[in-house]
Design a protein around this motif. Structure first.
Motif, PDB file in Angstrom:
ATOM      1  N   THR A  73      53.673  27.570  24.957  1.00  0.00           N
ATOM      2  CA  THR A  73      52.510  28.329  24.510  1.00  0.00           C
ATOM      3  C   THR A  73      52.659  29.780  24.931  1.00  0.00           C
ATOM      4  O   THR A  73      53.039  30.069  26.062  1.00  0.00           O
ATOM      5  CB  THR A  73      51.209  27.772  25.147  1.00  0.00           C
ATOM      6  OG1 THR A  73      51.046  26.410  24.772  1.00  0.00           O
ATOM      7  CG2 THR A  73      49.992  28.569  24.686  1.00  0.00           C
ATOM      8  N   MET A  74      52.333  30.695  24.019  1.00  0.00           N
ATOM      9  CA  MET A  74      52.135  32.091  24.380  1.00  0.00           C
ATOM     10  C   MET A  74      50.655  32.279  24.684  1.00  0.00           C
ATOM     11  O   MET A  74      49.795  31.818  23.930  1.00  0.00           O
ATOM     12  CB  MET A  74      52.568  33.018  23.247  1.00  0.00           C
ATOM     13  CG  MET A  74      54.066  33.072  23.042  1.00  0.00           C
ATOM     14  SD  MET A  74      54.985  33.679  24.492  1.00  0.00           S
ATOM     15  CE  MET A  74      54.246  35.296  24.741  1.00  0.00           C
ATOM     16  N   ARG A  75      50.362  32.928  25.786  1.00  0.00           N
ATOM     17  CA  ARG A  75      48.974  33.000  26.247  1.00  0.00           C
ATOM     18  C   ARG A  75      48.659  34.398  26.783  1.00  0.00           C
ATOM     19  O   ARG A  75      49.420  34.951  27.574  1.00  0.00           O
ATOM     20  CB  ARG A  75      48.789  31.969  27.369  1.00  0.00           C
ATOM     21  CG  ARG A  75      47.394  31.870  27.954  1.00  0.00           C
ATOM     22  CD  ARG A  75      47.388  30.945  29.176  1.00  0.00           C
ATOM     23  NE  ARG A  75      47.923  29.624  28.894  1.00  0.00           N
ATOM     24  CZ  ARG A  75      47.196  28.584  28.492  1.00  0.00           C
ATOM     25  NH1 ARG A  75      45.903  28.730  28.316  1.00  0.00           N
ATOM     26  NH2 ARG A  75      47.772  27.411  28.270  1.00  0.00           N
ATOM     27  N   ILE A  76      47.547  34.971  26.339  1.00  0.00           N
ATOM     28  CA  ILE A  76      46.997  36.132  27.032  1.00  0.00           C
ATOM     29  C   ILE A  76      46.142  35.565  28.151  1.00  0.00           C
ATOM     30  O   ILE A  76      45.015  35.126  27.924  1.00  0.00           O
ATOM     31  CB  ILE A  76      46.165  37.033  26.109  1.00  0.00           C
ATOM     32  CG1 ILE A  76      47.042  37.602  24.993  1.00  0.00           C
ATOM     33  CG2 ILE A  76      45.542  38.180  26.913  1.00  0.00           C
ATOM     34  CD1 ILE A  76      46.282  38.501  24.030  1.00  0.00           C
ATOM     35  N   ARG A  77      46.712  35.542  29.342  1.00  0.00           N
ATOM     36  CA  ARG A  77      45.989  34.936  30.465  1.00  0.00           C
ATOM     37  C   ARG A  77      44.770  35.770  30.832  1.00  0.00           C
ATOM     38  O   ARG A  77      43.690  35.245  31.084  1.00  0.00           O
ATOM     39  CB  ARG A  77      46.936  34.804  31.659  1.00  0.00           C
ATOM     40  CG  ARG A  77      46.292  34.223  32.907  1.00  0.00           C
ATOM     41  CD  ARG A  77      45.855  32.781  32.685  1.00  0.00           C
ATOM     42  NE  ARG A  77      45.177  32.246  33.869  1.00  0.00           N
ATOM     43  CZ  ARG A  77      43.874  32.288  34.067  1.00  0.00           C
ATOM     44  NH1 ARG A  77      43.089  32.869  33.179  1.00  0.00           N
ATOM     45  NH2 ARG A  77      43.340  31.765  35.149  1.00  0.00           N
ATOM     46  N   ARG A  78      44.958  37.082  30.879  1.00  0.00           N
ATOM     47  CA  ARG A  78      43.843  37.992  31.130  1.00  0.00           C
ATOM     48  C   ARG A  78      44.077  39.302  30.390  1.00  0.00           C
ATOM     49  O   ARG A  78      45.205  39.800  30.346  1.00  0.00           O
ATOM     50  CB  ARG A  78      43.674  38.299  32.625  1.00  0.00           C
ATOM     51  CG  ARG A  78      43.277  37.118  33.472  1.00  0.00           C
ATOM     52  CD  ARG A  78      43.142  37.494  34.936  1.00  0.00           C
ATOM     53  NE  ARG A  78      42.771  36.324  35.738  1.00  0.00           N
ATOM     54  CZ  ARG A  78      43.637  35.481  36.283  1.00  0.00           C
ATOM     55  NH1 ARG A  78      44.945  35.697  36.128  1.00  0.00           N
ATOM     56  NH2 ARG A  78      43.225  34.439  36.973  1.00  0.00           N
ATOM     57  N   SER A  79      43.014  39.843  29.835  1.00  0.00           N
ATOM     58  CA  SER A  79      43.016  41.189  29.275  1.00  0.00           C
ATOM     59  C   SER A  79      41.678  41.805  29.651  1.00  0.00           C
ATOM     60  O   SER A  79      40.639  41.364  29.170  1.00  0.00           O
ATOM     61  CB  SER A  79      43.180  41.152  27.758  1.00  0.00           C
ATOM     62  OG  SER A  79      43.137  42.468  27.223  1.00  0.00           O
ATOM     63  N   ARG A  80      41.700  42.797  30.507  1.00  0.00           N
ATOM     64  CA  ARG A  80      40.456  43.258  31.122  1.00  0.00           C
ATOM     65  C   ARG A  80      40.350  44.791  31.138  1.00  0.00           C
ATOM     66  O   ARG A  80      41.362  45.502  31.100  1.00  0.00           O
ATOM     67  CB  ARG A  80      40.376  42.770  32.569  1.00  0.00           C
ATOM     68  CG  ARG A  80      40.542  41.277  32.782  1.00  0.00           C
ATOM     69  CD  ARG A  80      39.283  40.491  32.513  1.00  0.00           C
ATOM     70  NE  ARG A  80      39.441  39.097  32.918  1.00  0.00           N
ATOM     71  CZ  ARG A  80      39.290  38.639  34.153  1.00  0.00           C
ATOM     72  NH1 ARG A  80      38.982  39.476  35.121  1.00  0.00           N
ATOM     73  NH2 ARG A  80      39.441  37.357  34.418  1.00  0.00           N
ATOM     74  N   PHE A  81      39.114  45.231  31.238  1.00  0.00           N
ATOM     75  CA  PHE A  81      38.811  46.650  31.432  1.00  0.00           C
ATOM     76  C   PHE A  81      37.690  46.752  32.445  1.00  0.00           C
ATOM     77  O   PHE A  81      36.672  46.051  32.344  1.00  0.00           O
ATOM     78  CB  PHE A  81      38.384  47.304  30.117  1.00  0.00           C
ATOM     79  CG  PHE A  81      38.128  48.781  30.250  1.00  0.00           C
ATOM     80  CD1 PHE A  81      39.167  49.688  30.111  1.00  0.00           C
ATOM     81  CD2 PHE A  81      36.861  49.266  30.514  1.00  0.00           C
ATOM     82  CE1 PHE A  81      38.941  51.057  30.249  1.00  0.00           C
ATOM     83  CE2 PHE A  81      36.619  50.627  30.654  1.00  0.00           C
ATOM     84  CZ  PHE A  81      37.664  51.527  30.511  1.00  0.00           C
ATOM     85  N   LEU A  82      37.874  47.612  33.438  1.00  0.00           N
ATOM     86  CA  LEU A  82      36.891  47.782  34.505  1.00  0.00           C
ATOM     87  C   LEU A  82      36.684  49.271  34.766  1.00  0.00           C
ATOM     88  O   LEU A  82      37.639  50.051  34.779  1.00  0.00           O
ATOM     89  CB  LEU A  82      37.368  47.077  35.780  1.00  0.00           C
ATOM     90  CG  LEU A  82      36.427  47.010  36.981  1.00  0.00           C
ATOM     91  CD1 LEU A  82      36.721  45.759  37.811  1.00  0.00           C
ATOM     92  CD2 LEU A  82      36.549  48.243  37.883  1.00  0.00           C
TER      93      LEU A  82
END
Length: 434
Positions: A73-82
């Motif tokens: 599986t290809m996975r975007i585990r986290r994509s975040r903005f803070l």
């Protein structure tokens, strides 16, 4: 084997491409990191700080089965903005949003829940944090804030930063309430925090969510579920009144024997890569009165207090030309007698420990840090405990700002009756944050 070959090919190709690029770059290139900060005055003590990061996984959840649904599986585990702003020493505002675990199986066709299939999660961006904070004392002894916050109790890992893990990811059981009483490890509530000499503390009073994982306003006979708020939200049933299950109290304290850590944000650092010498011992708790509901075979309803506690120790320091990182924690979970939700949550205990060593620098292309982690989970609802072994390594191209991680994981789930097969997986991660 075919799937393992795919990940290995990907890993080797990625390493070779980075090595080739590094060889072609000017050795005098400035690779230092400067925070993305908008200064609002000349002194720089009024500012807005921006942080963004992506963690991308190439994963095989079951190396031993070529047709297993946990396959490659290809996975975007986290994509975040803070972003957080400090325009006065007396107050702070923080906003954090993003997505988690986007795969080909749960991605929406056009990103707005265009299908009613249950495996589609719908909108992918949601609020992870939104809180305001005020300094009450003249020193750092007391700050108070409120909102959707991450000032968690229980353990260091319960408030782990996702930017600087020592292992590839956090220990899942550390987030003991994720989705049960909170929104993705964040509660709505108020908190107090501060430092008293070398003692750091956090205390929070939170409101639980109504629609938690496995919850029901009318639980089935013969079950126990995290439904106290859902049941009490409607009408009095059994010994549950409408105002029950309404508050959570949680806290964590740690004594910092050596270098002192920042207390500005709740995100606990995984490893400082030899830049600090830290040794802390901590303890924490979580309590949610009438959090779970037990329904007996005849339909009688009773409520259970949810009470957890933890003890942990953290050490991170230079050692020789490298650096060492070690952590150990004991958890005692009580959701009510024989509570379990899958093999992730359960009444019982858990032990987790990890150790890593940052090798001395032997190339300008980065630093190498192998590590080992082991955990056990012993829950009442199962006759036999489960455990997980993790063996991995980080390749730090520019500290935590750019790294590649590879981890092998072998898990024996909790079980009753015949012992199941171990599940062996492999994950390659690329991580960049600015």
């Amino acid at each position: 084997m075919k799937k393992l070959t795919t990940i290995a090919f990907f890993a080797v190709g990625l390493f070779l491409s980075i090595s080739a690029k590094a060889q072609s770059e000017d050795s005098e290139e400035d690779r230092s990191y400067k925070p993305l900060t908008l200064k609002l005055n000349e002194a720089g003590n009024k500012y807005i700080r921006f942080i963004t990061w992506h963690q991308i996984w190439a994963e095989d959840g079951n190396l031993d089965n070529d047709v297993d649904p946990q396959g490659f599986t290809m996975r975007i585990r986290r994509s975040r903005f803070l972003a957080y702003a400090q325009i006065s020493s007396r107050f702070l505002i923080l906003t954090h949003f993003g997505l988690n675990t986007l795969t080909g199986s749960n991605a929406d066709p056009i990103g707005n829940q265009a299908t009613d299939r249950p495996t589609i999660n719908g909108p992918q961006l949601f609020m992870h944090g939104a809180w305001t904070e005020f300094r009450v004392s003249q020193n750092d002894a007391l700050y108070m804030g409120g909102g959707l916050h991450y000032w968690n109790g229980l353990s260091r890992l319960t408030s782990a930063s996702t930017l600087n893990f020592m292992t590839q990811d956090n220990y899942r059981q550390a987030w003991a309430q994720l989705g049960l009483s909170d929104q993705f490890a964040r509660h709505l509530g108020i908190y107090a925090k501060g430092k008293l000499n070398k003692l750091r503390y956090t205390l929070a009073v939170n409101e639980p969510i109504v629609n938690g994982l496995g919850s029901s306003a009318a639980p089935d006979p013969g079950t126990i579920s995290y439904s106290g708020r859902a049941v009490a939200n409607n009408t009095a049933i059994g010994d549950l009144e409408p105002d029950d299950a309404g508050l959570i109290v949680t806290g964590y304290v740690d004594y910092q024997f050596l270098d002192q850590e920042s207390n500005k944000l709740p995100y606990r650092v995984g490893t400082y890569l030899g830049k600090k010498k830290v040794f802390n011992i901590g303890a924490g708790f979580f309590n949610h009165g009438d959090g779970t509901v037990t329904v007996d075979a005849t339909g009688n309803v009773s409520a259970n207090d949810v009470t957890h506690f933890a003890l942990d120790a953290f050490y991170d320091a230079p050692l020789g030309e490298g650096a060492v990182n070690a952590y150990a924690v004991y958890y005692n979970f009580d959701y009510g007698e024989n509570y379990a939700l899958g093999t992730t949550y359960g009444t019982g205990s858990s032990l987790y420990a990890h150790f890593g060593y940052l090798l001395p620098e032997f190339t300008e292309k980065g630093r190498f840090m192998p590590y080992l982690a082991y955990s056990t989970r012993d829950y009442e609802a199962f006759e036999n405990a489960g455990n997980t072994l993790q063996i991995g390594a980080n390749w730090f191209l520019n500290g935590h700002h750019a790294k590649i991680s590879l981890e092998y994981r072998s898990t024996l789930n909790n079980y009753t009756g015949e012992e199941p097969d171990r599940v062996n997986g492999l994950v390659l991660q690329t991580h960049i944050f600015l």
